[in-house]
Design an enzyme around this catalytic site. Structure first.
Site, PDB file in Angstrom:
ATOM      1  N   LYS A  53      55.700  20.695  68.746  1.00 44.40           N
ATOM      2  CA  LYS A  53      56.745  20.809  69.069  1.00 44.40           C
ATOM      3  C   LYS A  53      57.855  21.873  67.688  1.00 44.40           C
ATOM      4  CE  LYS A  53      57.409  18.842  73.791  1.00 44.40           C
ATOM      5  NZ  LYS A  53      58.232  17.334  74.238  1.00 44.40           N
ATOM      6  N   GLN A  97      61.612  13.193  73.939  1.00 40.79           N
ATOM      7  CA  GLN A  97      60.688  12.197  74.242  1.00 40.79           C
ATOM      8  C   GLN A  97      60.000  11.174  74.771  1.00 40.79           C
ATOM      9  OE1 GLN A  97      57.860  14.681  73.338  1.00 40.79           O
ATOM     10  NE2 GLN A  97      56.782  13.581  75.187  1.00 40.79           N
ATOM     11  N   ASP A 120      65.669  20.320  78.214  1.00 38.13           N
ATOM     12  CA  ASP A 120      63.685  19.879  79.051  1.00 38.13           C
ATOM     13  C   ASP A 120      64.863  19.962  80.593  1.00 38.13           C
ATOM     14  OD1 ASP A 120      61.654  19.394  78.275  1.00 38.13           O
ATOM     15  OD2 ASP A 120      62.813  17.275  77.436  1.00 38.13           O
TER      16      ASP A 120
END
Length: 295
Positions: A53, A97, A120
């Site tokens: 990422k 994460q 997200d």
């Protein structure tokens, strides 16, 4: 008939080029998108994913700032890291994460992220807005699947789509987005799961089958009708003594067997996977764009 390969890697590359252009335009106007990443613990898969990422951010021109905490970090320390990202003006998007070492606090941690920085799309505010068809940051994997289908010229309007899997990360939001009256949806949707007695009875009726189960080759070629489109979300490790690693990656679908039955199919790897990080970048840029409009 040999199925068309739905190349998520190529589509992701095209979208990342567009995102890079958008980042440059925003930066020129004084708003550089910045992503805050929180990694807790030493999980190798999470470390690898975060590194990917961060590399993608760098290539797109997005600022990336990582905070790494040990697996022993308590809830207060993790929440403080999120709060710092919430307060940081240069950070427009926040990624925690998952999984966290302590799965019991994941919901509280995610809910601490400001909805306007939730790249997200997991915050209840964004989930609720998505369900109502209002502007929201959409979860990355479902959103990426819709772009694969759209950019591959696969029409969903009025089609019967069967989603196998009901997770909050993929199955449920995807079913909602597919059913919405929009250019990316407007389909008739059936959701199958572990409580469905005969999944094949539904998948054989589908124009599009989307497998998000998390078990290797659980959807076999005889479970789809001739000419169906197949999207495989699964990424599963299976033993393979011929590989240096000792394993290979396969999807939830029997890819090789379906090549002669489906009209189009995503491979594993190289299908849905590359789109997930791409849509994270997409959401980060959208966060920056909305901030500029609100300033």
């Amino acid at each position: 008939m040999t199925a068309k390969r739905l190349d998520g890697k190529q589509i992701a590359a095209e979208m990342r080029a567009e995102i890079k252009h958008d980042v440059a335009a925003l930066t020129q106007k004084g708003v550089r998108p910045g992503l805050g990443v929180l990694l807790v613990g030493e999980d190798p898969a999470s470390r690898s994913y975060v590194t990917a990422k961060e590399k993608a951010c760098e290539e797109a021109g997005i600022l990336s700032r990582e905070v790494k905490l040990p697996a022993t970090a308590g809830k207060a320390e993790i929440l403080a890291a999120v709060a710092a990202f919430n307060a940081a003006d240069e950070i427009v998007g926040i990624l925690v994460q998952l999984p966290l070492p302590d799965g019991n606090i994941e919901e509280e941690v995610l809910n601490t992220i400001l909805p306007e920085k939730d790249v997200d799309g997991f915050h209840p505010v964004n989930v609720g807005r998505m369900m109502l068809g209002l502007p929201a940051y959409l979860p990355c994997t479902p959103h990426g699947i819709l772009h694969i289908l759209k950019r591959s010229g696969i029409e969903l309007r009025g089609k019967h789509v069967v989603v196998v899997g009901r997770s909050n990360i993929v199955g449920r939001p995807l079913a909602n987005l597919l059913s919405q009256k929009s250019e990316l949806g407007n389909a008739t949707v059936t959701v199958c799961h572990t409580g469905t007695p005969d999944i094949a009875a539904f998948t054989r009726q589908a124009d599009v089958v989307i497998a998000a189960v998390g078990r290797p080759h659980v959807i076999t070629a005889d479970m789809i009708r001739e000419g169906a489109v197949v999207v495989d979300v699964g990424v599963n490790r299976v033993e393979d003594a011929s590989r240096k690693s000792g394993y290979r990656l396969v999807g939830d679908c029997d890819y090789e067997a379906m090549l002669e039955r489906a009209s189009a199919i995503t491979p594993v790897p190289g299908g849905v996977g590359p789109m997930t990080i791409t849509m994270l970048l997409y959401n980060t840029v959208e966060c920056a764009r909305r901030r500029r409009l609100n300033d």
